[in-house]
Design a protein around this motif. Structure first.
Motif, short mmCIF file in Angstrom:
data_model
loop_
_atom_site.label_atom_id
_atom_site.label_comp_id
_atom_site.label_asym_id
_atom_site.label_seq_id
_atom_site.Cartn_x
_atom_site.Cartn_y
_atom_site.Cartn_z
N THR A 172 0.84 -1.20 0.00
CA THR A 172 0.00 0.00 0.00
C THR A 172 0.88 1.25 0.00
OG1 THR A 172 -1.79 -1.17 1.13
CG2 THR A 172 -1.83 1.24 1.25
N GLU A 173 1.94 1.24 0.80
CA GLU A 173 2.88 2.37 0.80
C GLU A 173 3.55 2.51 -0.56
OE1 GLU A 173 5.67 2.68 4.03
OE2 GLU A 173 4.16 2.13 5.51
N ASP A 174 3.93 1.38 -1.16
CA ASP A 174 4.59 1.42 -2.46
C ASP A 174 3.68 2.02 -3.54
OD1 ASP A 174 6.83 0.30 -1.29
OD2 ASP A 174 6.47 -1.71 -2.09
N LEU A 175 2.39 1.72 -3.47
CA LEU A 175 1.44 2.31 -4.42
C LEU A 175 1.41 3.83 -4.25
CD1 LEU A 175 -0.77 2.23 -6.59
CD2 LEU A 175 -2.42 1.81 -4.74
N GLY A 176 1.37 4.28 -3.00
CA GLY A 176 1.41 5.72 -2.73
C GLY A 176 2.66 6.36 -3.31
N CYS A 177 3.79 5.68 -3.16
CA CYS A 177 5.06 6.18 -3.67
C CYS A 177 5.01 6.34 -5.19
CB CYS A 177 6.18 5.23 -3.25
SG CYS A 177 7.83 5.77 -3.73
N ILE A 178 4.48 5.34 -5.87
CA ILE A 178 4.39 5.37 -7.33
C ILE A 178 3.48 6.50 -7.80
CG2 ILE A 178 3.52 4.11 -9.34
CD1 ILE A 178 4.50 1.52 -7.83
N THR A 221 -0.45 7.26 2.53
CA THR A 221 0.08 8.62 2.66
C THR A 221 1.57 8.60 2.98
OG1 THR A 221 -2.08 9.41 3.38
CG2 THR A 221 -0.19 10.81 3.89
N ARG A 222 2.01 7.68 3.84
CA ARG A 222 3.45 7.56 4.14
C ARG A 222 4.23 7.27 2.86
NH1 ARG A 222 1.72 4.92 8.86
NH2 ARG A 222 1.92 2.90 7.84
N GLY A 223 3.72 6.35 2.06
CA GLY A 223 4.37 6.03 0.79
C GLY A 223 4.34 7.20 -0.17
N PHE A 224 3.23 7.91 -0.19
CA PHE A 224 3.08 9.08 -1.07
C PHE A 224 4.14 10.12 -0.71
CE2 PHE A 224 1.26 12.75 -3.05
CZ PHE A 224 0.54 12.26 -4.13
N ALA A 225 4.28 10.38 0.57
CA ALA A 225 5.29 11.34 1.03
C ALA A 225 6.69 10.88 0.61
CB ALA A 225 5.20 11.52 2.54
N ARG A 226 6.97 9.61 0.77
CA ARG A 226 8.27 9.06 0.36
C ARG A 226 8.49 9.29 -1.13
NH1 ARG A 226 8.98 3.53 -1.00
NH2 ARG A 226 7.13 3.08 0.24
N LEU A 231 7.44 11.66 -2.90
CA LEU A 231 7.74 13.07 -3.13
C LEU A 231 9.12 13.46 -2.59
CD1 LEU A 231 4.33 14.80 -2.29
CD2 LEU A 231 5.35 14.46 -4.56
N GLY A 232 9.78 12.52 -1.91
CA GLY A 232 11.08 12.81 -1.33
C GLY A 232 11.00 13.45 0.04
N ILE A 233 9.86 13.33 0.70
CA ILE A 233 9.69 13.89 2.03
C ILE A 233 10.20 12.88 3.05
CG2 ILE A 233 7.98 14.63 3.75
CD1 ILE A 233 6.23 15.50 1.31
N SER A 234 11.09 13.33 3.90
CA SER A 234 11.64 12.45 4.93
C SER A 234 11.02 12.80 6.28
CB SER A 234 13.16 12.60 5.00
OG SER A 234 13.50 13.94 5.27
N GLY A 235 11.21 11.93 7.22
CA GLY A 235 10.68 12.17 8.55
C GLY A 235 9.38 11.43 8.77
N SER A 236 8.83 11.63 9.93
CA SER A 236 7.62 10.91 10.35
C SER A 236 6.38 11.51 9.67
CB SER A 236 7.49 11.00 11.86
OG SER A 236 6.31 10.37 12.29
#
Length: 142
Positions: free
Chosen positions: A11-17, A42-47, A49-54
């Motif tokens: 699910t995170e990987d889908l957000g990332c893509i 959302t965590r994957g989506f942020a990743r 976009l290159g957003i780091s952190g919690s």
């Protein structure tokens, strides 16, 4: 478009893509029960976009702003708002109808009357008959 996810990581990987292909002004409306995978997405989506952190759901803050990625991300959780009328005092228009970044809204079904016409709707559904980690994620609109 329908995606099958068999784990939180998928699910995170889908957000990332999806984030890697998102442009400024994109709007993602996430719909699903508690534990359906909205925050994992959302965590994957942020990743992506290159957003780091919690990354956590802004249940009490209503919106979290992240600007350390390639585009700003405005992450809303409207669970406590409950309806579009209650959004009036949040200043949501500055986010929903601007082209300054990407908006992602959890519990978007609660405020469907004020979603922009270009919103991508992501519906997260669990099917415990298949597997505890399984999610069917249907993407429409946008």
């Amino acid at each position: 478009m329908v995606y099958d996810s068999f784990s939180q990581q998928e699910t995170e990987d889908l957000g990332c893509i999806l984030a890697q292909n998102a442009d400024v002004g994109s709007f993602f409306a996430l719909i699903g029960d508690l534990g359906a995978g909205k925050t994992a997405f959302t965590r994957g989506f942020a990743r992506g976009l290159g957003i780091s952190g919690s990354i956590s759901s802004p249940t009490f803050a209503i919106v979290n702003e992240y600007d350390s990625g390639r585009l700003p991300l405005y992450h809303f959780d409207v669970y406590r708002i409950q309806n579009a009328e209650n959004m009036q005092d949040t200043g949501f228009e500055d986010y929903f109808y601007s082209n300054n970044g990407i908006v992602l809204v959890e519990w978007a079904n609660l405020i469907k009357d004020i979603l922009p016409p270009h919103a991508k709707i992501l519906n997260f559904q669990r099917d415990l008959g298949r597997d505890e980690g399984y999610r069917k994620i249907t993407v429409t609109g946008g």
